[in-house]
Design an enzyme around this catalytic site. Sequence first.
Site, PDB file in Angstrom:
ATOM      1  N   TYR A 181     -11.921   6.282  -8.252  1.00  0.00           N
ATOM      2  CA  TYR A 181     -11.372   6.768  -6.990  1.00  0.00           C
ATOM      3  C   TYR A 181     -11.144   8.279  -6.954  1.00  0.00           C
ATOM      4  O   TYR A 181     -10.505   8.767  -6.034  1.00  0.00           O
ATOM      5  CB  TYR A 181     -10.012   6.105  -6.706  1.00  0.00           C
ATOM      6  CG  TYR A 181      -9.979   4.610  -6.817  1.00  0.00           C
ATOM      7  CD1 TYR A 181     -10.910   3.818  -6.158  1.00  0.00           C
ATOM      8  CD2 TYR A 181      -9.006   3.975  -7.566  1.00  0.00           C
ATOM      9  CE1 TYR A 181     -10.875   2.443  -6.262  1.00  0.00           C
ATOM     10  CE2 TYR A 181      -8.955   2.594  -7.674  1.00  0.00           C
ATOM     11  CZ  TYR A 181      -9.892   1.835  -7.017  1.00  0.00           C
ATOM     12  OH  TYR A 181      -9.848   0.469  -7.115  1.00  0.00           O
ATOM     13  N   TYR A 192      -2.668  -0.627 -11.873  1.00  0.00           N
ATOM     14  CA  TYR A 192      -4.133  -0.584 -11.865  1.00  0.00           C
ATOM     15  C   TYR A 192      -4.728   0.187 -13.046  1.00  0.00           C
ATOM     16  O   TYR A 192      -5.874   0.609 -12.982  1.00  0.00           O
ATOM     17  CB  TYR A 192      -4.656  -0.016 -10.545  1.00  0.00           C
ATOM     18  CG  TYR A 192      -4.150  -0.806  -9.353  1.00  0.00           C
ATOM     19  CD1 TYR A 192      -4.644  -2.070  -9.073  1.00  0.00           C
ATOM     20  CD2 TYR A 192      -3.136  -0.295  -8.542  1.00  0.00           C
ATOM     21  CE1 TYR A 192      -4.155  -2.804  -8.007  1.00  0.00           C
ATOM     22  CE2 TYR A 192      -2.643  -1.034  -7.478  1.00  0.00           C
ATOM     23  CZ  TYR A 192      -3.154  -2.284  -7.216  1.00  0.00           C
ATOM     24  OH  TYR A 192      -2.666  -3.016  -6.166  1.00  0.00           O
ATOM     25  N   GLY A 243       3.299  -3.392  -4.712  1.00  0.00           N
ATOM     26  CA  GLY A 243       2.932  -3.569  -6.118  1.00  0.00           C
ATOM     27  C   GLY A 243       3.044  -2.244  -6.830  1.00  0.00           C
ATOM     28  O   GLY A 243       3.936  -2.010  -7.640  1.00  0.00           O
ATOM     29  N   ARG A 244       2.120  -1.328  -6.475  1.00  0.00           N
ATOM     30  CA  ARG A 244       2.125   0.011  -7.056  1.00  0.00           C
ATOM     31  C   ARG A 244       3.489   0.690  -6.900  1.00  0.00           C
ATOM     32  O   ARG A 244       3.973   1.356  -7.822  1.00  0.00           O
ATOM     33  CB  ARG A 244       1.051   0.848  -6.361  1.00  0.00           C
ATOM     34  CG  ARG A 244       0.880   2.250  -6.906  1.00  0.00           C
ATOM     35  CD  ARG A 244       0.141   3.145  -5.906  1.00  0.00           C
ATOM     36  NE  ARG A 244      -0.990   2.487  -5.305  1.00  0.00           N
ATOM     37  CZ  ARG A 244      -2.244   2.608  -5.728  1.00  0.00           C
ATOM     38  NH1 ARG A 244      -2.498   3.378  -6.763  1.00  0.00           N
ATOM     39  NH2 ARG A 244      -3.230   1.975  -5.113  1.00  0.00           N
ATOM     40  N   GLY A 250       0.783  -1.232   0.000  1.00  0.00           N
ATOM     41  CA  GLY A 250       0.000   0.000   0.000  1.00  0.00           C
ATOM     42  C   GLY A 250       0.812   1.278   0.000  1.00  0.00           C
ATOM     43  O   GLY A 250       0.264   2.364   0.197  1.00  0.00           O
ATOM     44  N   CYS A 293     -18.409   7.568 -24.229  1.00  0.00           N
ATOM     45  CA  CYS A 293     -19.702   8.237 -24.083  1.00  0.00           C
ATOM     46  C   CYS A 293     -20.086   8.346 -22.608  1.00  0.00           C
ATOM     47  O   CYS A 293     -21.122   7.817 -22.173  1.00  0.00           O
ATOM     48  CB  CYS A 293     -20.770   7.487 -24.870  1.00  0.00           C
ATOM     49  SG  CYS A 293     -20.481   7.524 -26.646  1.00  0.00           S
ATOM     50  N   GLU A 294     -19.251   8.987 -21.828  1.00  0.00           N
ATOM     51  CA  GLU A 294     -19.483   9.215 -20.405  1.00  0.00           C
ATOM     52  C   GLU A 294     -18.903  10.581 -20.040  1.00  0.00           C
ATOM     53  O   GLU A 294     -17.747  10.867 -20.360  1.00  0.00           O
ATOM     54  CB  GLU A 294     -18.773   8.152 -19.549  1.00  0.00           C
ATOM     55  CG  GLU A 294     -19.241   6.736 -19.775  1.00  0.00           C
ATOM     56  CD  GLU A 294     -20.586   6.442 -19.136  1.00  0.00           C
ATOM     57  OE1 GLU A 294     -21.008   7.238 -18.275  1.00  0.00           O
ATOM     58  OE2 GLU A 294     -21.192   5.430 -19.503  1.00  0.00           O
ATOM     59  N   ARG A 332      -9.118   4.638 -12.980  1.00  0.00           N
ATOM     60  CA  ARG A 332      -8.911   5.121 -11.622  1.00  0.00           C
ATOM     61  C   ARG A 332      -9.536   6.499 -11.350  1.00  0.00           C
ATOM     62  O   ARG A 332     -10.080   6.723 -10.259  1.00  0.00           O
ATOM     63  CB  ARG A 332      -7.420   5.134 -11.277  1.00  0.00           C
ATOM     64  CG  ARG A 332      -6.823   3.725 -11.200  1.00  0.00           C
ATOM     65  CD  ARG A 332      -5.409   3.744 -10.635  1.00  0.00           C
ATOM     66  NE  ARG A 332      -5.411   4.101  -9.227  1.00  0.00           N
ATOM     67  CZ  ARG A 332      -5.029   5.272  -8.755  1.00  0.00           C
ATOM     68  NH1 ARG A 332      -4.600   6.230  -9.565  1.00  0.00           N
ATOM     69  NH2 ARG A 332      -5.063   5.513  -7.458  1.00  0.00           N
TER      70      ARG A 332
END
Length: 490
Positions: free
Chosen positions: A387, A444, A331-332, A287, A414-415, A383
Amino acid sequence: MNTDAAQPSPLAPEWLAVPEDLNALQSPLWAEGVGRNDDGELTVHGIAVKDLKEQFGTPLFVMSETDFRSRAKAFKEAFDAAFADICGGVDVYYAGKSFLCTAVASWVREEGLRLDTCSGGELAVAARAGIDGPNLGLHGNNKSDAEINRALDMKLGRIVVDSLDELERVAKIASDRGETAKVMLRLTPGVHAHTHEFIATAHEDQKFGLSMAGDSTDQAGLSAAEEAVAAATSYASVELLGLHCHIGSQIFEPDGFALAAEKLLGFLATMQAKYSITLPELDLGGGYGIAYTPVDTPRPAAEIAQAMAAVVRSTCAGLGITAPRISIEPGRAIVGSSTFTLYEVGTLKTVRVDAPGSGAGPENVTYPRRYVSVDGGMSDNARPVLYDADYSAILASRTSTAAPQLSRVVGKHCESGDIVVRDVYLPADVAAGDLLAVPGTGAYCWALSSNYNYLARPGVVAVRDGAARLIVRGETEEDLLNRDMGVANV
């Protein structure tokens, strides 16, 4: 370019400053080996982005293999050194959920790390990459029987159990096979991590882990965590290795990690004494945050390691216990900053917007916000919409002396929420056909990518020593249509 006279836009968030030089690559956003050539074009280990676009197209994930390996090695060496006198070193598990393919899995193995997986598919990648089962772990709050059987087939070093129900299933499957499953118990220590609600994973009200809180449905009044310890020690088909926790993701402050370590070690000591057992391992999760914007302040691996070692050393001494073997799961922090996404600019438009907090009325002053559309979007980076994640961006195909203009980089889906970079200052002369680079997209982004609006997912290129190669081929429309059985049967 001098922007001393440039004033920040009232539409910009308070943290976003006008860069002194729009062409500069601000550290620590960028991977090792990223720079600009004499023509002002962004390069990766000497390869210009225009050449990458010509060969591989856009959108494109561009990864520095050198940077990935350097970060992996830094975590392994820093934690081994910090914990040498405590438990002889640390087992570093790369969190494959952040980004995984066979090439990356091979780099993990070659740099002396282990691999943490969360599904049968990720186990399949690990097997294809030649990682031995004892160097693998399997996570997940809802493992299927097939995944548990695969873990036992591969003789995994650990299955991280997430609930009492799952513990019972693992024990039964292992018993039916006449085997022993190596198990760790994932606990929720109730530590609040300063991050987004959806990636904070140690509080009680969420799907992961066994609660350490006192209330329980168990008639003896045991917490779910202690109930799991008692059950695990009673199963002949389970070898209980130890405990695991993960307090969340993209965390900069050290307090949460320290408190979680103290709570887990205290619980471990209590369980060892109460049940006359030895729990030889403790996984403190991952994390660790990275820089997505210039105001983010990630800590070096060595600083993280030393801070965590100090807590483990003092806590074990205070409890009078031998320190368990420690493991972590970055990881990140390894892959995130190794990669940027390369886009081509298409449509641009500028709108006038009221300043935040201003009332309606004809006397109001409005301010410009420019929308810069690129040829990807939420299908290659979900992301921001998931988030509210912030990113940065830079003009990559050239430099510019134009004035800074507050911009919003958006995708082609289309958002209205299809935003890649919510707020960034880009040169006022950005135009269709320019290339933009968004750093920090290694974690991610590809892993969460989709085919929304039937867009093909981008490829991933790894660059090392002046050579670029595809490690994940970009999809084609033919790939998508080949899965459409109506078309296939025509």
